[in-house]
Design an enzyme around this catalytic site. Structure first.
Site, PDB file in Angstrom:
ATOM      1  N   ASP A  73      -9.016   0.711   1.938  1.00  0.00           N
ATOM      2  CA  ASP A  73      -8.034   0.300   2.952  1.00  0.00           C
ATOM      3  C   ASP A  73      -8.599   0.679   4.324  1.00  0.00           C
ATOM      4  OD1 ASP A  73      -5.740  -0.350   4.362  1.00  0.00           O
ATOM      5  OD2 ASP A  73      -4.737   1.537   3.886  1.00  0.00           O
TER       6      ASP A  73
ATOM      7  N   GLU B  95      -9.263  12.823   7.898  1.00  0.00           N
ATOM      8  CA  GLU B  95      -9.029  14.163   7.348  1.00  0.00           C
ATOM      9  C   GLU B  95     -10.265  15.038   7.550  1.00  0.00           C
ATOM     10  OE1 GLU B  95      -7.374  14.486   3.306  1.00  0.00           O
ATOM     11  OE2 GLU B  95      -6.808  12.393   3.498  1.00  0.00           O
TER      12      GLU B  95
ATOM     13  N   ASP C 257       0.843  -1.199   0.000  1.00  0.00           N
ATOM     14  CA  ASP C 257       0.000   0.000   0.000  1.00  0.00           C
ATOM     15  C   ASP C 257       0.876   1.246   0.000  1.00  0.00           C
ATOM     16  OD1 ASP C 257      -2.387   1.394  -0.042  1.00  0.00           O
ATOM     17  OD2 ASP C 257      -2.528   1.498   2.135  1.00  0.00           O
TER      18      ASP C 257
ATOM     19  N   THR D 285      -4.550   6.653   0.080  1.00  0.00           N
ATOM     20  CA  THR D 285      -5.753   7.486   0.086  1.00  0.00           C
ATOM     21  C   THR D 285      -5.667   8.569  -0.976  1.00  0.00           C
ATOM     22  OG1 THR D 285      -5.886   7.149   2.458  1.00  0.00           O
ATOM     23  CG2 THR D 285      -7.234   8.921   1.532  1.00  0.00           C
TER      24      THR D 285
ATOM     25  N   HIS E  17      -3.506  14.212   0.456  1.00  0.00           N
ATOM     26  CA  HIS E  17      -3.709  13.368   1.641  1.00  0.00           C
ATOM     27  C   HIS E  17      -2.565  13.586   2.637  1.00  0.00           C
ATOM     28  CE1 HIS E  17      -4.608   9.985   4.225  1.00  0.00           C
ATOM     29  NE2 HIS E  17      -3.500   9.367   3.897  1.00  0.00           N
TER      30      HIS E  17
ATOM     31  N   GLU F 212     -10.415   4.242   3.574  1.00  0.00           N
ATOM     32  CA  GLU F 212      -9.532   5.042   2.731  1.00  0.00           C
ATOM     33  C   GLU F 212      -9.929   4.818   1.282  1.00  0.00           C
ATOM     34  OE1 GLU F 212      -5.423   4.164   3.777  1.00  0.00           O
ATOM     35  OE2 GLU F 212      -5.488   5.678   5.372  1.00  0.00           O
TER      36      GLU F 212
ATOM     37  N   THR G 129      -8.839  -5.449   3.720  1.00  0.00           N
ATOM     38  CA  THR G 129      -8.693  -4.512   2.603  1.00  0.00           C
ATOM     39  C   THR G 129      -9.684  -4.963   1.543  1.00  0.00           C
ATOM     40  OG1 THR G 129      -6.323  -4.291   3.079  1.00  0.00           O
ATOM     41  CG2 THR G 129      -7.083  -3.564   0.902  1.00  0.00           C
TER      42      THR G 129
ATOM     43  N   LYS H   5      -4.244  -1.819  10.097  1.00  0.00           N
ATOM     44  CA  LYS H   5      -4.593  -1.936   8.672  1.00  0.00           C
ATOM     45  C   LYS H   5      -4.819  -3.387   8.240  1.00  0.00           C
ATOM     46  CE  LYS H   5      -3.350   2.378   7.158  1.00  0.00           C
ATOM     47  NZ  LYS H   5      -4.179   3.276   6.333  1.00  0.00           N
TER      48      LYS H   5
ATOM     49  N   ARG I  81      -7.763   3.939  13.247  1.00  0.00           N
ATOM     50  CA  ARG I  81      -6.838   5.054  13.480  1.00  0.00           C
ATOM     51  C   ARG I  81      -6.241   5.057  14.878  1.00  0.00           C
ATOM     52  NH1 ARG I  81      -5.668   6.111   8.379  1.00  0.00           N
ATOM     53  NH2 ARG I  81      -7.459   6.857   7.176  1.00  0.00           N
TER      54      ARG I  81
ATOM     55  N   GLN J 219      -3.638   2.306  14.863  1.00  0.00           N
ATOM     56  CA  GLN J 219      -2.556   2.742  13.968  1.00  0.00           C
ATOM     57  C   GLN J 219      -1.664   3.791  14.635  1.00  0.00           C
ATOM     58  OE1 GLN J 219      -4.099   4.526  10.359  1.00  0.00           O
ATOM     59  NE2 GLN J 219      -2.064   4.969   9.528  1.00  0.00           N
TER      60      GLN J 219
ATOM     61  N   GLU K 132      -9.139   4.448  -2.141  1.00  0.00           N
ATOM     62  CA  GLU K 132      -7.928   4.156  -2.911  1.00  0.00           C
ATOM     63  C   GLU K 132      -8.295   3.460  -4.216  1.00  0.00           C
ATOM     64  OE1 GLU K 132      -4.605   2.389  -0.910  1.00  0.00           O
ATOM     65  OE2 GLU K 132      -5.153   3.216   1.062  1.00  0.00           O
TER      66      GLU K 132
HETATM   67 MN    MN Z   1      -3.905   3.114   2.721  1.00  0.00          MN
END
Ligand code: MN
Length: 447
Positions: free
Chosen positions: A251, A389, A141, A371, A148, A217, A275, A271, A255, A258, A219
Site C-alpha cells: 500500500d 515507523e 484497506d 501494515t 503498527h 506498507e 496499490t 493512498k 505520508r 496523507q 501488507e
Molecule cells: Mn495500508
C-alpha cells in the site's frame, strides 16, 4: 502431534510432484501450495488465462480444462480457473474450491497417470507476464496490526498513542480499486497538497507539490470468495468460506499528503495513486498448516460476540519480508521481517465486521490487512513494516545494510515484499513477491 481439523491429504509433507523443480527445498511453490494467478507468455499477443504454480512452472488451466482430465463435476470450476479473470473461480463454494485443489494435487503428484498429458500444459514462470487476477470491484484497506498502531501512535501522538477503538473493531477505510496494480508496475511519485510545518502563530500555507515522504506498507491482500446480498451479514464462523486466498500487497503511501488531508475522513490522494499486489494467490486451504492462536492479553477488552470466532487457531503465521534495491548498490538489501501472526484481527473478523452493517461483498473484491509490523527496536533485523515507523516520522535516518540511508523512498528505488510459511512437520510454502520501482514525479510548469 496437534490435531488440525483443517488439514487433508493435499497438505501431506511427504507429497512429491513429477514437476521436479517443485521438490527442491526452499521452492515457494511445492505441491502443497498450488496458488492461482492469471498470466500469458511475455512479449506475445496471447490472451491472459488462469494458471496454477508448481515449482518453477505454471500449469495453464485453460489448456488443462480442454484436456478433460478431471471428473465431470469439476469441469465448470476447472474452466473458471483458466479464465482471464478469476472472479468466477472465486464465486465457487469452499467445497468446490477444495475439490479442485484435491484434483490438482492428485494429478501433479509423482506417479499420476495424467503426467504426460499435463506436461504439455506447463509454461515456465521465467517466460510469464502476469495480470491482475480479478476485476476488482472494491478494495478495503484495514488497520489490524497492534504493533503498527502503537508504533505510529508513539511517534505522532505520544501522550495518547493507542487508538481507542483499535481493540474493539477492525478499523478500515474504503480504498480505490482502479489503481490496484500487478507486481512490476512502476509507481510514479505523486503530486498532492502538502502543509509544511509553520512556526507557532504563523499562517498555514499549504502547497501543491510532489510527495517528499513516499513510503511503502508491508501488507497482505485477502481475496474475497462468493458474495452476500445487500443487507445480509456474514457471521464470523462462516466468514472463512468467503476467503479465496491471500497475496502480498504494498500500500504505497505519500505520508506528507496523507498527513494533511486525512482529518476527518481518512486517506485520499495519499493512498489512491497505486496499490501493488503479487501475482500468486495462495489459497486459504493451503494456509491451514500454519494456523495459530489469536494474540490476546488478559488485560485486553472482551471481543464482542459477533467478532468472536469459535476456532481456537484462527490466525496464520506468515513471515513477511521487505527488501530494497537502490539505484547505487548492486544488490537488494533486507529492511525488515516480521510475522502476520501478531495481527490483532483475522481476515474472518474483517469480513464479519465489514458485512455486519449490511455491506455486500463480491467475488474478487480485495482487502488489505494494513501494515504488518512487529515491535519497534529489534536491533538485529527491524520488524516495522513501513519507513514512517523506522524513521520516526521521517526524523531519523534508517541505515541500510549497504551503508546507505533512507528516511523515505527515493526515485529509482525498487521495493520488494516476500512472504512464506513454515511449521514443524509441514512443507514450506511461499508467496513469490510483489515488486515496484519508484519513478520521478511528472514535471509540471504550473503548480
Ligand atoms: Mn495500508
Amino acid at each position: 502431534m496437534t490435531t488440525n481439523t483443517h488439514l487433508n491429504a493435499t497438505h501431506d509433507p511427504a507429497l512429491k510432484s513429477w514437476v521436479l523443480s517443485a521438490n527442491i527445498a526452499g521452492c515457494d511453490f511445492p505441491i502443497q501450495n498450488l496458488p492461482h494467478s492469471v498470466f500469458k507468455r511475455a512479449g506475445t499477443n496471447e490472451s491472459f488465462r488462469g494458471g496454477v504454480a508448481i515449482g518453477d512452472q505454471i500449469l495453464d488451466m485453460q489448456a488443462v480444462a480442454a484436456l478433460g482430465v478431471f471428473a465431470t463435476d469439476l469441469g465448470a470450476i476447472a474452466i473458471d480457473a483458466g479464465k482471464p479473470k478469476l472472479n468466477d473461480l472465486m464465486a465457487h463454494s469452499r467445497f468446490d474450491r477444495s475439490a479442485l485443489r484435491a484434483a490438482l494435487s492428485e494429478c501433479l503428484s509423482s506417479g499420476s497417470p495424467h503426467a504426460a498429458a499435463l506436461a504439455d500444459c506447463l509454461v515456465p514462470q521465467s517466460q510469464a507476464e502476469y495480470g491482475l487476477a480479478t476485476q476488482v470491484g472494491d478494495y478495503t484497506d484495514f488497520f489490524t496490526s497492534y504493533n503498527h498502531m502503537i508504533n505510529c501512535g508513539r511517534i505522532f501522538n505520544p501522550q495518547n498513542p493507542e487508538v481507542p477503538s483499535f481493540k474493539h473493531l477492525p478499523i478500515a477505510y474504503h480504498g480505490r480499486a482502479s489503481s490496484v496494480s500487478i507486481s512490476g508496475t512502476n509507481v510514479k511519485r505523486p503530486w498532492g497538497q502538502i502543509n509544511p510545518p509553520v512556526a507557532a502563530g504563523a499562517v498555514q500555507a499549504p502547497i501543491h507539490a510532489t510527495c517528499q515522504a513516499l513510503d511503502y506498507e508491508m501488507e497482505l491482500g485477502i481475496w474475497i470468495a462468493g458474495s452476500n446480498a445487500l443487507g445480509r451479514t456474514i457471521e464470523v464462523d462462516a466468514a472463512e468460506d468467503h476467503i479465496f486466498g491471500m497475496c502480498l500487497l504494498n500500500d504505497w503511501s505519500a505520508r506528507d499528503i496523507q498527513g494533511w488531508e486525512s482529518t476527518p475522513l481518512g486517506p485520499f490522494l495519499g493512498k489512491n495513486f497505486c496499490t501493488s499486489v503479487s501475482p500468486w494467490i495462495v489459497t486459504w486451504e493451503a494456509l491451514s498448516p500454519y494456523r495459530t492462536n489469536l494474540p490476546r492479553a488478559a488485560t485486553d477488552p472482551k471481543t464482542l460476540p459477533y467478532l468472536l470466532p469459535k476456532d481456537t487457531k484462527p490466525a496464520i503465521d506468515i513471515c513477511c519480508e521487505v527488501w530494497l534495491k537502490t539505484p547505487t548498490y548492486p544488490a537488494q538489501v533486507q529492511i525488515s521481517s516480521t510475522s502476520y501472526k501478531h495481527s490483532y484481527w483475522t481476515p474472518a473478523q474483517m469480513i464479519a465486521h465489514h458485512t455486519s452493517g449490511g455491506c455486500n461483498l463480491q467475488s474478487g473484491d480485495l482487502f488489505g490487512t494494513g501494515t504488518i509490523s512487529g515491535l519497534a527496536g529489534n536491533t538485529v533485523l527491524a520488524e516495522e513494516g513501513c519507513l514512517v515507523e523506522l524513521s520516526s516520522g521521517g526524523k531519523v535516518d534508517v541505515t541500510l545494510s549497504s551503508g546507505e540511508a533512507r528516511r523515505f523512498l527515493l526515485d529509482g528505488d525498487t521495493l520488494t515484499l516476500k512472504g512464506s510459511c513454515t511449521a514443524a512437520g509441514h512443507a514450506r510454502i511461499g508467496f513469490g513477491e510483489v515488486s515496484g520501482k519508484v519513478l520521478p514525479a511528472d514535471s509540471r510548469s504550473s503548480v
